[in-house]
Design an enzyme around this catalytic site. Sequence first.
Site, mmCIF file in Angstrom:
data_model
loop_
_atom_site.group_PDB
_atom_site.id
_atom_site.type_symbol
_atom_site.label_atom_id
_atom_site.label_comp_id
_atom_site.label_asym_id
_atom_site.label_seq_id
_atom_site.Cartn_x
_atom_site.Cartn_y
_atom_site.Cartn_z
ATOM 1 N N HIS A 181 61.378 7.344 -73.382
ATOM 2 C CA HIS A 181 61.419 7.878 -72.022
ATOM 3 C C HIS A 181 61.928 6.859 -70.999
ATOM 4 O O HIS A 181 62.189 7.213 -69.852
ATOM 5 C CB HIS A 181 60.046 8.433 -71.607
ATOM 6 C CG HIS A 181 58.988 7.399 -71.364
ATOM 7 N ND1 HIS A 181 58.006 7.097 -72.276
ATOM 8 C CD2 HIS A 181 58.750 6.601 -70.305
ATOM 9 C CE1 HIS A 181 57.205 6.177 -71.790
ATOM 10 N NE2 HIS A 181 57.637 5.858 -70.581
ATOM 11 N N ASP A 212 58.805 8.810 -79.242
ATOM 12 C CA ASP A 212 58.954 8.027 -78.009
ATOM 13 C C ASP A 212 59.363 6.583 -78.293
ATOM 14 O O ASP A 212 58.898 5.654 -77.621
ATOM 15 C CB ASP A 212 57.668 8.065 -77.180
ATOM 16 C CG ASP A 212 57.922 7.754 -75.703
ATOM 17 O OD1 ASP A 212 59.092 7.768 -75.296
ATOM 18 O OD2 ASP A 212 56.945 7.473 -74.983
ATOM 19 N N SER A 291 55.817 0.581 -69.747
ATOM 20 C CA SER A 291 56.272 1.402 -70.861
ATOM 21 C C SER A 291 57.278 0.650 -71.720
ATOM 22 O O SER A 291 58.267 0.111 -71.217
ATOM 23 C CB SER A 291 56.915 2.691 -70.341
ATOM 24 O OG SER A 291 55.970 3.492 -69.673
#
Length: 437
Positions: A181, A212, A291
């Site tokens: 993402h 992911d 992230s």
Amino acid sequence: MGGTDVTDGWDWRRPGGTPAPAGRPAPGSPSHGAGDGTSPWWSDALADPWRDPYSPAAVVVPASAPAGAASEPEPVADPDAPRRPRFRQVVLISLITALLAGSLGSALTYALLRGGGGVPTLGPQSAQAPALAQRKPESLAGVAGKVLPSVVTIRVYSLGGTSEGSGFVVSADGHIITNDHVVAGGPGKATVMFNDGSTAPGTVVGQDPESDIAVIKVARTGLKPVEFDDSDALAVGDPVLAIGSPLSLTNTVTAGIVSALDRTMQAGEPGGPTRYYAAIQTDAAVNHGNSGGPLVDAAGRVVGVNSTIKSLVADGQEAGNIGLAFAIPINQAKRVTEDIIGTGRARRTVIGAQVGGTGAAAGTGVRLNVVEPAGPAAAAGLKAGDVVLRLDGHPMTEPTDLVALVRKYAPGAVVTVEYRRGSAKQSASVTLAADAK
């Protein structure tokens, strides 16, 4: 009386202009103050408004004398004589004296120091740092220093804006792991900033939206790759560090523990892919920008990829850390990365069945709606309508649990499935497989 005689040429009067009593001689006359037995002064002579305040005077009022005796002047305090200092004056004088003494002492000290060779030494320098400040390799500071050179900040520029996240080097020739993402929706290019502040252009090698995970390659050699640990060997309570660039604050390190294991997650943005994984839960502070960064153990080995957080904010509001962060286990992330580097795509692990709901009562397993005839579940004897209770000992309470836990394992792994068919409980060994895509 001393000074100028203020009675010369004047009638002697009391205050207010009252004439002296008849028959009383004026001051200075030969008969003044003798033989009449009374004081030649009125009792409030000191309050005389006509007395010259600058003229020194000694006013004497004689005491009463026996009849026939000479009258002595009555003693009166001299208004010009020095008086006993009052308490306020004593305090004020003492305060001024102390201030002057302090200023003088400071001036003398400064002069002595200036004359003695400059600024004094404020404290001795320890020959050796104390044990807590030596930053041994196994300390948190030692672990952070070991891993930070391998952590990067990733920026992706697109028409929709700038996406920023973290990543870490996994090979000396420039492969970097991050979250899908972070690069999703971008042009396949990224700018990678290293720990020392230098930057390099990066190319997206491949990405797997459902797990992911994405892989970026930079054209730089001599990079320091991270070390990996076995995420299956983690235990709840193990100390961990999260490293990355939260809110664009590069090279940030936060500490916490493993709060839970195999926390099944279903995540994704509206209109995007649904991501499933059995996550490592931690209370290390993780925010936007973390992230894709590494979650490392107390030895500085990567055990997970920081991916998502839970928050209490409403939809559309900016989420922040509340101590509930989740990382993709590194065993799964490493396997996906190797697939992407080797083949350009990642394999998904499947059980060959579709789940559609829970058991008869909430929290009592998940029901299989469809079992593919040639899939792993059918090969192990499972049928549509069976309720899966546990997968390798993990209880099933939601359909997400089965999908996320299956994805945790590599294709070819053998897992034990406990299920209920009707009222009977059974178990089977299922060999998981890769999907046909």
